[in-house]
Design a protein around this motif. Structure first.
Motif, PDB file in Angstrom:
ATOM      1  N   ARG A 144       1.035  -1.015   0.083  1.00  0.00           N
ATOM      2  CA  ARG A 144       0.066  -0.026   0.075  1.00  0.00           C
ATOM      3  C   ARG A 144       0.867   1.280   0.039  1.00  0.00           C
ATOM      4  O   ARG A 144       1.961   1.215   0.438  1.00  0.00           O
ATOM      5  N   SER A 145       0.137   2.440  -0.489  1.00  0.00           N
ATOM      6  CA  SER A 145       1.091   3.550  -0.402  1.00  0.00           C
ATOM      7  C   SER A 145      -0.121   4.678  -0.795  1.00  0.00           C
ATOM      8  O   SER A 145      -0.972   4.723  -1.293  1.00  0.00           O
ATOM      9  N   GLY A 146       0.040   5.735   0.066  1.00  0.00           N
ATOM     10  CA  GLY A 146      -0.848   6.913   0.234  1.00  0.00           C
ATOM     11  C   GLY A 146      -1.428   7.387   1.251  1.00  0.00           C
ATOM     12  O   GLY A 146      -1.699   6.493   2.301  1.00  0.00           O
ATOM     13  N   ILE A 147      -1.374   8.586   1.842  1.00  0.00           N
ATOM     14  CA  ILE A 147      -1.993   9.080   2.996  1.00  0.00           C
ATOM     15  C   ILE A 147      -3.269   9.688   2.472  1.00  0.00           C
ATOM     16  O   ILE A 147      -3.457  10.615   1.576  1.00  0.00           O
ATOM     17  N   ALA A 168       2.533  12.844   4.760  1.00  0.00           N
ATOM     18  CA  ALA A 168       2.766  12.589   3.281  1.00  0.00           C
ATOM     19  C   ALA A 168       4.056  12.953   3.214  1.00  0.00           C
ATOM     20  O   ALA A 168       5.145  12.261   2.465  1.00  0.00           O
ATOM     21  N   THR A 171       6.691  10.798   5.101  1.00  0.00           N
ATOM     22  CA  THR A 171       7.111   9.590   4.669  1.00  0.00           C
ATOM     23  C   THR A 171       7.290   9.351   3.302  1.00  0.00           C
ATOM     24  O   THR A 171       7.582   8.101   2.818  1.00  0.00           O
ATOM     25  N   GLN A 173       5.296   9.507   0.774  1.00  0.00           N
ATOM     26  CA  GLN A 173       3.856   9.070   0.119  1.00  0.00           C
ATOM     27  C   GLN A 173       3.144  10.138  -0.330  1.00  0.00           C
ATOM     28  O   GLN A 173       3.345  11.270  -0.091  1.00  0.00           O
ATOM     29  N   PRO A 174       2.422   9.726  -1.523  1.00  0.00           N
ATOM     30  CA  PRO A 174       1.401  10.677  -1.954  1.00  0.00           C
ATOM     31  C   PRO A 174       0.254  11.104  -1.082  1.00  0.00           C
ATOM     32  O   PRO A 174       0.005  10.064  -0.390  1.00  0.00           O
ATOM     33  N   THR A 224       3.822  14.889  -3.951  1.00  0.00           N
ATOM     34  CA  THR A 224       2.789  14.476  -4.919  1.00  0.00           C
ATOM     35  C   THR A 224       1.248  14.312  -4.489  1.00  0.00           C
ATOM     36  O   THR A 224       0.856  13.568  -3.332  1.00  0.00           O
ATOM     37  N   ARG A 244      -6.177   1.287  -0.494  1.00  0.00           N
ATOM     38  CA  ARG A 244      -4.806   1.297  -1.078  1.00  0.00           C
ATOM     39  C   ARG A 244      -3.896   2.309  -0.344  1.00  0.00           C
ATOM     40  O   ARG A 244      -2.617   2.089  -0.691  1.00  0.00           O
ATOM     41  N   GLY A 245      -4.219   2.740   0.571  1.00  0.00           N
ATOM     42  CA  GLY A 245      -3.494   3.825   1.382  1.00  0.00           C
ATOM     43  C   GLY A 245      -3.015   3.245   2.588  1.00  0.00           C
ATOM     44  O   GLY A 245      -3.448   1.964   3.299  1.00  0.00           O
ATOM     45  N   THR A 246      -1.976   3.727   3.332  1.00  0.00           N
ATOM     46  CA  THR A 246      -1.303   3.271   4.601  1.00  0.00           C
ATOM     47  C   THR A 246      -2.039   4.027   5.703  1.00  0.00           C
ATOM     48  O   THR A 246      -1.840   3.574   6.942  1.00  0.00           O
TER      49      THR A 246
END
Length: 282
Positions: A144-147, A168, A171, A173-174, A224, A244-246
């Motif tokens: 997973r990736s994204g806040i 974000a 870390t 992340q997008p 991003t 899909r996010g963390t």
């Protein structure tokens, strides 16, 4: 605020569990201290059975020692303190909440299970706390990736957006900024050009989201940002993106009195069916 993160550890499994690791990461990554507590249930205290209280205290001391060792191994320079508290966890957290920048609680909610006591306690703590509360399920986030953050143009969502953007950026992340909108019920709608009306509302929603993101883009030019406008229910929109996010971040209405014991429908919906670690920001 004292510049610390507060986390509750219940047992030895949590002494190295996801909630503790999340708290360690937040404290070390944001330059804060970490305070670990273990709460002895008020029923044990009220029993007035000395041996039972002594056994619960010894167990709590062991759990705290294990959790402290985990924290110091993971972040050797992190300032770590601990204490044993007594009482109802929600009351304990509520009384302590003013003194911490973030409260972290674990949840054993399972997607196909019935609500547990711990899951309900986490929801109650999030509703009553004066500080941001992170509710951390025992969930594998590999891949997973994204806040993810909910944006609705309100002051509370602006606070959530700032928290999410900082996380974000920290870390790498997008930032996934979600704004949900729905078609209103309009008397006489049969006389309206429905396609044009829909397009106008859609543009207004996109403008609301972009206006909210202006400050974030200026503050974090390398970040991003993925804007998401969703035609439908806000809880569904955030839960879908959260898969899909963390981390998912939402604002709370910040009421006072008895009303504070109830979260807004979006916050409540997300905590009732956790799709990711979730932070409620006031």
């Amino acid at each position: 605020m004292t510049g610390r993160v507060l986390v509750n550890v219940v047992d030895s499994a949590e002494a190295s569990g996801r909630a503790l690791r999340f708290a360690i990461d937040q404290a070390s990554g944001r330059g804060l201290g970490l305070h670990i507590i273990h709460v002895i249930d008020e029923s044990i205290v009220k029993s007035r059975k000395t041996e039972l209280l002594q056994a619960a205290t010894q167990r709590g001391e062991q759990v705290l020692a294990e959790a402290t060792a985990t924290a110091r191994t993971a972040a050797p320079t992190l300032e770590v303190t601990s204490s044993i508290e007594q009482g109802d966890p929600m009351r304990v957290f509520t009384e302590l909440s003013n003194d911490y920048e973030l409260l972290v609680v674990g949840s054993d909610w399972q997607q196909h299970g019935s609500p547990s006591r711990r899951a309900v306690e986490a929801l109650r703590i999030a509703a009553a706390s004066d500080s941001p509360v992170a509710v951390i399920p025992d969930m594998d986030l590999t891949g997973r990736s994204g806040i993810v953050v909910g944006v609705d143009g309100s002051e509370n969502s602006a606070h959530a957006l700032q928290f999410a953007a900082a996380e974000a950026a920290r870390t790498g992340q997008p930032l996934i900024a979600v704004h949900a909108w729905t078609l209103p019920v309009v008397p006489g709608a049969e006389f309206i050009d429905s396609a044009s009306f829909y397009d106008d509302l859609s543009r207004d929603a996109a403008d609301t989201l972009e206006n909210a993101l202006e400050e974030v883009r200026a503050e974090y030019p390398k970040l991003t940002v993925q804007p998401v406008c969703f035609d439908g229910d806000a809880t569904l929109a955030l839960a879908t993106e959260a898969e899909r996010g963390t981390l998912v971040v939402v604002g709370s209405h910040g009421r006072s009195g008895v009303a504070r014991l109830m979260l807004g429908s979006v916050s409540h919906g997300l905590l009732a069916r956790l799709a990711a670690p979730t932070v409620i920001v006031r």
